[in-house]
Design a protein around this motif. Structure first.
Motif, PDB file in Angstrom:
ATOM      1  N   MET A 191      -2.164   1.524   0.916  1.00 30.27           N
ATOM      2  CA  MET A 191      -0.850   0.893   0.979  1.00 30.27           C
ATOM      3  C   MET A 191      -0.144   1.219   2.281  1.00 30.27           C
ATOM      4  O   MET A 191      -0.332   2.290   2.862  1.00 30.27           O
ATOM      5  CB  MET A 191      -0.009   1.361  -0.214  1.00 30.27           C
ATOM      6  N   THR A 192       0.678   0.287   2.733  1.00 28.47           N
ATOM      7  CA  THR A 192       1.480   0.522   3.927  1.00 28.47           C
ATOM      8  C   THR A 192       2.647   1.442   3.589  1.00 28.47           C
ATOM      9  O   THR A 192       2.983   1.642   2.415  1.00 28.47           O
ATOM     10  CB  THR A 192       2.033  -0.806   4.475  1.00 28.47           C
ATOM     11  N   GLU A 193       3.281   1.975   4.612  1.00 26.26           N
ATOM     12  CA  GLU A 193       4.454   2.827   4.392  1.00 26.26           C
ATOM     13  C   GLU A 193       5.568   2.044   3.696  1.00 26.26           C
ATOM     14  O   GLU A 193       6.281   2.581   2.843  1.00 26.26           O
ATOM     15  CB  GLU A 193       4.953   3.381   5.733  1.00 26.26           C
ATOM     16  N   LEU A 253       4.688   1.773  -0.019  1.00 24.41           N
ATOM     17  CA  LEU A 253       4.928   3.050  -0.693  1.00 24.41           C
ATOM     18  C   LEU A 253       6.418   3.308  -0.877  1.00 24.41           C
ATOM     19  O   LEU A 253       6.857   3.785  -1.934  1.00 24.41           O
ATOM     20  CB  LEU A 253       4.290   4.192   0.109  1.00 24.41           C
ATOM     21  N   ARG A 254       7.194   3.014   0.144  1.00 17.93           N
ATOM     22  CA  ARG A 254       8.651   3.242   0.042  1.00 17.93           C
ATOM     23  C   ARG A 254       9.261   2.377  -1.060  1.00 17.93           C
ATOM     24  O   ARG A 254      10.129   2.842  -1.798  1.00 17.93           O
ATOM     25  CB  ARG A 254       9.342   2.979   1.387  1.00 17.93           C
ATOM     26  N   TYR A 255       8.804   1.155  -1.158  1.00 17.06           N
ATOM     27  CA  TYR A 255       9.337   0.269  -2.195  1.00 17.06           C
ATOM     28  C   TYR A 255       9.076   0.864  -3.587  1.00 17.06           C
ATOM     29  O   TYR A 255       9.974   0.886  -4.449  1.00 17.06           O
ATOM     30  CB  TYR A 255       8.703  -1.114  -2.079  1.00 17.06           C
ATOM     31  N   LEU A 256       7.854   1.355  -3.807  1.00 17.55           N
ATOM     32  CA  LEU A 256       7.520   1.962  -5.100  1.00 17.55           C
ATOM     33  C   LEU A 256       8.294   3.259  -5.310  1.00 17.55           C
ATOM     34  O   LEU A 256       8.718   3.562  -6.432  1.00 17.55           O
ATOM     35  CB  LEU A 256       6.017   2.221  -5.191  1.00 17.55           C
ATOM     36  N   ALA A 257       8.466   4.032  -4.240  1.00 14.22           N
ATOM     37  CA  ALA A 257       9.231   5.277  -4.335  1.00 14.22           C
ATOM     38  C   ALA A 257      10.685   5.000  -4.701  1.00 14.22           C
ATOM     39  O   ALA A 257      11.295   5.728  -5.499  1.00 14.22           O
ATOM     40  CB  ALA A 257       9.146   6.045  -3.023  1.00 14.22           C
ATOM     41  N   GLU A 258      11.245   3.939  -4.133  1.00  5.83           N
ATOM     42  CA  GLU A 258      12.641   3.601  -4.430  1.00  5.83           C
ATOM     43  C   GLU A 258      12.796   3.126  -5.874  1.00  5.83           C
ATOM     44  O   GLU A 258      13.783   3.454  -6.539  1.00  5.83           O
ATOM     45  CB  GLU A 258      13.132   2.535  -3.446  1.00  5.83           C
ATOM     46  N   MET A 259      11.815   2.378  -6.370  1.00  7.38           N
ATOM     47  CA  MET A 259      11.841   1.980  -7.781  1.00  7.38           C
ATOM     48  C   MET A 259      11.803   3.219  -8.682  1.00  7.38           C
ATOM     49  O   MET A 259      12.547   3.323  -9.669  1.00  7.38           O
ATOM     50  CB  MET A 259      10.646   1.089  -8.116  1.00  7.38           C
ATOM     51  N   ASN A 273      11.078  13.331   0.377  1.00  9.75           N
ATOM     52  CA  ASN A 273      10.091  14.394   0.209  1.00  9.75           C
ATOM     53  C   ASN A 273       8.898  13.907  -0.612  1.00  9.75           C
ATOM     54  O   ASN A 273       7.731  14.161  -0.258  1.00  9.75           O
ATOM     55  CB  ASN A 273      10.737  15.601  -0.468  1.00  9.75           C
ATOM     56  N   GLU A 274       9.182  13.204  -1.708  1.00 10.90           N
ATOM     57  CA  GLU A 274       8.111  12.667  -2.548  1.00 10.90           C
ATOM     58  C   GLU A 274       7.287  11.637  -1.783  1.00 10.90           C
ATOM     59  O   GLU A 274       6.058  11.597  -1.883  1.00 10.90           O
ATOM     60  CB  GLU A 274       8.705  12.031  -3.811  1.00 10.90           C
ATOM     61  N   LEU A 275       7.973  10.812  -1.005  1.00  9.17           N
ATOM     62  CA  LEU A 275       7.284   9.794  -0.216  1.00  9.17           C
ATOM     63  C   LEU A 275       6.370  10.428   0.818  1.00  9.17           C
ATOM     64  O   LEU A 275       5.236   9.986   1.039  1.00  9.17           O
ATOM     65  CB  LEU A 275       8.316   8.898   0.456  1.00  9.17           C
ATOM     66  N   GLY A 276       6.835  11.505   1.450  1.00 11.74           N
ATOM     67  CA  GLY A 276       6.016  12.206   2.439  1.00 11.74           C
ATOM     68  C   GLY A 276       4.749  12.776   1.835  1.00 11.74           C
ATOM     69  O   GLY A 276       3.664  12.686   2.419  1.00 11.74           O
ATOM     70  N   ASN A 277       4.868  13.363   0.633  1.00 10.24           N
ATOM     71  CA  ASN A 277       3.689  13.927  -0.035  1.00 10.24           C
ATOM     72  C   ASN A 277       2.662  12.853  -0.357  1.00 10.24           C
ATOM     73  O   ASN A 277       1.453  13.057  -0.188  1.00 10.24           O
ATOM     74  CB  ASN A 277       4.113  14.641  -1.321  1.00 10.24           C
ATOM     75  N   CYS A 278       3.136  11.695  -0.809  1.00  7.02           N
ATOM     76  CA  CYS A 278       2.208  10.612  -1.144  1.00  7.02           C
ATOM     77  C   CYS A 278       1.600   9.978   0.107  1.00  7.02           C
ATOM     78  O   CYS A 278       0.433   9.585   0.104  1.00  7.02           O
ATOM     79  CB  CYS A 278       2.920   9.547  -1.973  1.00  7.02           C
ATOM     80  N   SER A 279       2.376   9.885   1.152  1.00  8.88           N
ATOM     81  CA  SER A 279       1.866   9.288   2.396  1.00  8.88           C
ATOM     82  C   SER A 279       0.706  10.098   2.943  1.00  8.88           C
ATOM     83  O   SER A 279      -0.256   9.547   3.486  1.00  8.88           O
ATOM     84  CB  SER A 279       2.987   9.211   3.438  1.00  8.88           C
ATOM     85  N   ARG A 280       0.768  11.424   2.790  1.00  8.92           N
ATOM     86  CA  ARG A 280      -0.331  12.279   3.276  1.00  8.92           C
ATOM     87  C   ARG A 280      -1.602  12.062   2.458  1.00  8.92           C
ATOM     88  O   ARG A 280      -2.714  12.291   2.952  1.00  8.92           O
ATOM     89  CB  ARG A 280       0.096  13.742   3.239  1.00  8.92           C
TER      90      ARG A 280
END
Length: 518
Positions: free
Chosen positions: A483-485, A488-494, A508-515
């Motif tokens: 997934m693109t950043e 991922l951000r869209y799902l994190a915001e939901m 913070n949660e988004l950063g962990n998943c992006s890695r």
């Protein structure tokens, strides 16, 4: 399913189970059904270790017949047949093909005899599940992904498939419904002893740092790779996610370099390739897929396939550790996968080894021991018991009706099928979400059969603490998609709206998943 650390504080239980993988959850569920006061904790998420890093199979282990481990195979096959009936939404049939190539280590006659024995041990020798033999042309037509010029024929046989993380989660929900206290992200920091016997544990909430003492008459250690036990051997298994190469059947293949068995399996519309089997002595908290393991799996697959997969084709990857009994055998794959229960001098019960397929029966032995120690005479109630989310009516009729309703709500057919498997009777609550917001019927990503309503429901109702709980184990997007950043951000915001996260927590949660999404 709600997480409540406060339910543990200064409580007295009959049993404290440490470890929320397949063995811990079966133990907690079984013990709670027998009327014991049960608590189960895990330092991370449910199934966050080996129990979400398996090959996603419920099987007898055909390869163990070569090592004459008939007892293990028969036990696993017996459990496979029971689970298919008790949980048709969670364990479904999957047929495997075994190609016979020119110069194969296993020739047609040996395979025929082995498959006859496998069918016999399963009690399916004269049923529709019996193995079948195919000519070269017929097998090549059935599995067009294979290099047909190498084939001389092939066989198919019956086994079964599951979603391992969903299996564990459903058992946790069953334990909760039976009265157990279940808390993920709760770390045991120390055991408490009285007169040389364990009688409780100090635990720490990994979310807010609070601590509590949990008193228990019996404690079970089912922490898998985190078990401190001198008689254990750790081996590592690696899986790769690759583009679709199979339809509804899988392949059992033999590596030409070392003779090991590995699998190609259809998984949520893609291909699961694995597994490796090597000794592991590294950090159990940092298990990763190495370059040589990737090369091994791709090289072996490419030797028999009509495609030529490269590292650029890999969509996802994951690694897990197996805990085996100590053995003098050099090759990890030669070590028995059977299970044992160890009892320490201080009374701590430790589960060692085993397989996801036979975990229920092994857990029943753990609870038998608990009952004996507690002076209780309660029989096992999990054998053949319908799973917690199984509808009360005939499953096939209910499934047909549920799929029809899903389609009327705008869910595409493939996503509907997986949605029903993933949630069974709870799917009606997901339908209600879509009735309120039709946009939730859409796929999260076009290539995978997951819809937004599934994500919202899991975030609200399945003890999600961190974003990767949701995107890796509740819905395995981090494994099955790049997934693109922005995606991922869209799902994190939901998720943040559902979980009440502030901006700092979200980032913070988004950063962990992006890695992890690499």
């Amino acid at each position: 399913m709600k997480r409540d650390f406060a339910q543990l504080a200064d409580r007295h239980f009959d049993v404290l189970v440490c470890g929320g993988g397949i063995y811990g959850t079966w133990t907690a569920y079984d013990a709670a059904l027998r009327g014991l006061k049960v608590a189960i904790v895990d330092q991370g998420d449910w199934a966050s270790g080996t129990s979400s890093a398996s090959t996603k199979l419920i099987h007898g282990g055909l390869r163990y017949l070569e090592s004459l481990d008939f007892k293990l195979v028969k036990k696993a096959l017996r459990e496979r047949e029971m689970l298919k009936k008790a949980a048709p939404h969670r364990v479904w049939p999957l047929r495997f093909g075994i190609p016979v190539f020119k110069g194969s280590r296993l020739n047609g006659i040996r395979l025929k005899l082995g498959l006859m024995l496998y069918d016999f041990l399963a009690g399916t020798l004269y049923s529709g599940q019996v193995h079948r033999h195919f000519s070269r042309a017929a097998f090549a037509e059935r599995f067009p992904c294979l290099n047909s010029s190498l084939l001389t024929g092939g066989f198919t046989y019956a086994d079964a498939q599951t979603d391992d993380a969903r299996l564990v989660l459903e058992l946790i929900d069953g334990a909760l419904s039976a009265g157990a206290v279940c808390v993920n992200y709760c770390k045991v920091t120390d055991f408490i002893e009285d007169k040389g016997q364990v009688c409780g544990a100090k635990v720490q909430d990994q979310v807010n740092g609070k601590t509590a003492i949990v008193y228990a008459r019996q404690i079970v250690n089912a922490t898998g790779q985190w078990t401190i036990e001198s008689g254990c051997r750790l081996t590592k298994g690696v899986h790769l996610i690759l583009p679709k190469a199979l339809d509804n059947e899988a392949l059992l293949l033999t590596a030409q370099s070392d003779g090991r068995v590995f699998f190609m399996i259809p998984w949520y519309g893609l291909t699961l390739l694995g597994t490796t089997d090597t000794d592991y002595t590294g950090d159990v908290d940092r298990v990763s897929v190495e370059a040589d393991e990737v090369d091994y799996l791709l090289d072996e697959a490419n030797q028999v396939l009509d495609v030529n997969w490269a590292e650029a084709d890999i969509i996802g990857r994951y690694a897990g550790l197996r805990v085996l009994k100590q053995s003098l055998k050099t090759a990890p794959s030669a070590v028995s996968r059977d299970w044992e229960l160890k009892v320490a001098k201080n009374g701590l019960l430790t589960s060692i080894g085993g397989k996801i397929t036979s975990a229920r029966e092994d857990a029943a032995q753990i609870v038998n021991t608990l009952c004996e120690n507690l002076g209780r005479n309660e029989p096992c109630r999990t054998n053949g018991r319908p799973f917690p989310w199984l509808p009360d009516q005939d499953y096939r009729l209910w499934e047909e009706q549920a799929l029809a309703e899903a389609v009327t709500l705008g869910i595409d057919g493939e996503s509907a099928q997986w949605l029903v498997r993933r949630h069974a009777k709870r799917v009606s609550m997901i339908f209600q979400l879509i009735e309120r917001d039709a946009e939730l019927a859409k796929r999260i990503t076009p290539t995978l059969p997951f819809i937004f309503a599934d994500l919202v429901f899991c975030a609200e109702n399945e003890m999600v603490v961190h974003l990767d709980d949701l995107l890796r184990r509740r819905i395995p997007l981090l494994i099955l998609a790049k997934m693109t950043e922005a995606e991922l951000r869209y799902l994190a915001e939901m998720t943040a709206r559902t979980r009440g996260w502030d901006e700092a927590t979200l980032n913070n949660e988004l950063g962990n998943c992006s890695r992890q999404n690499i």
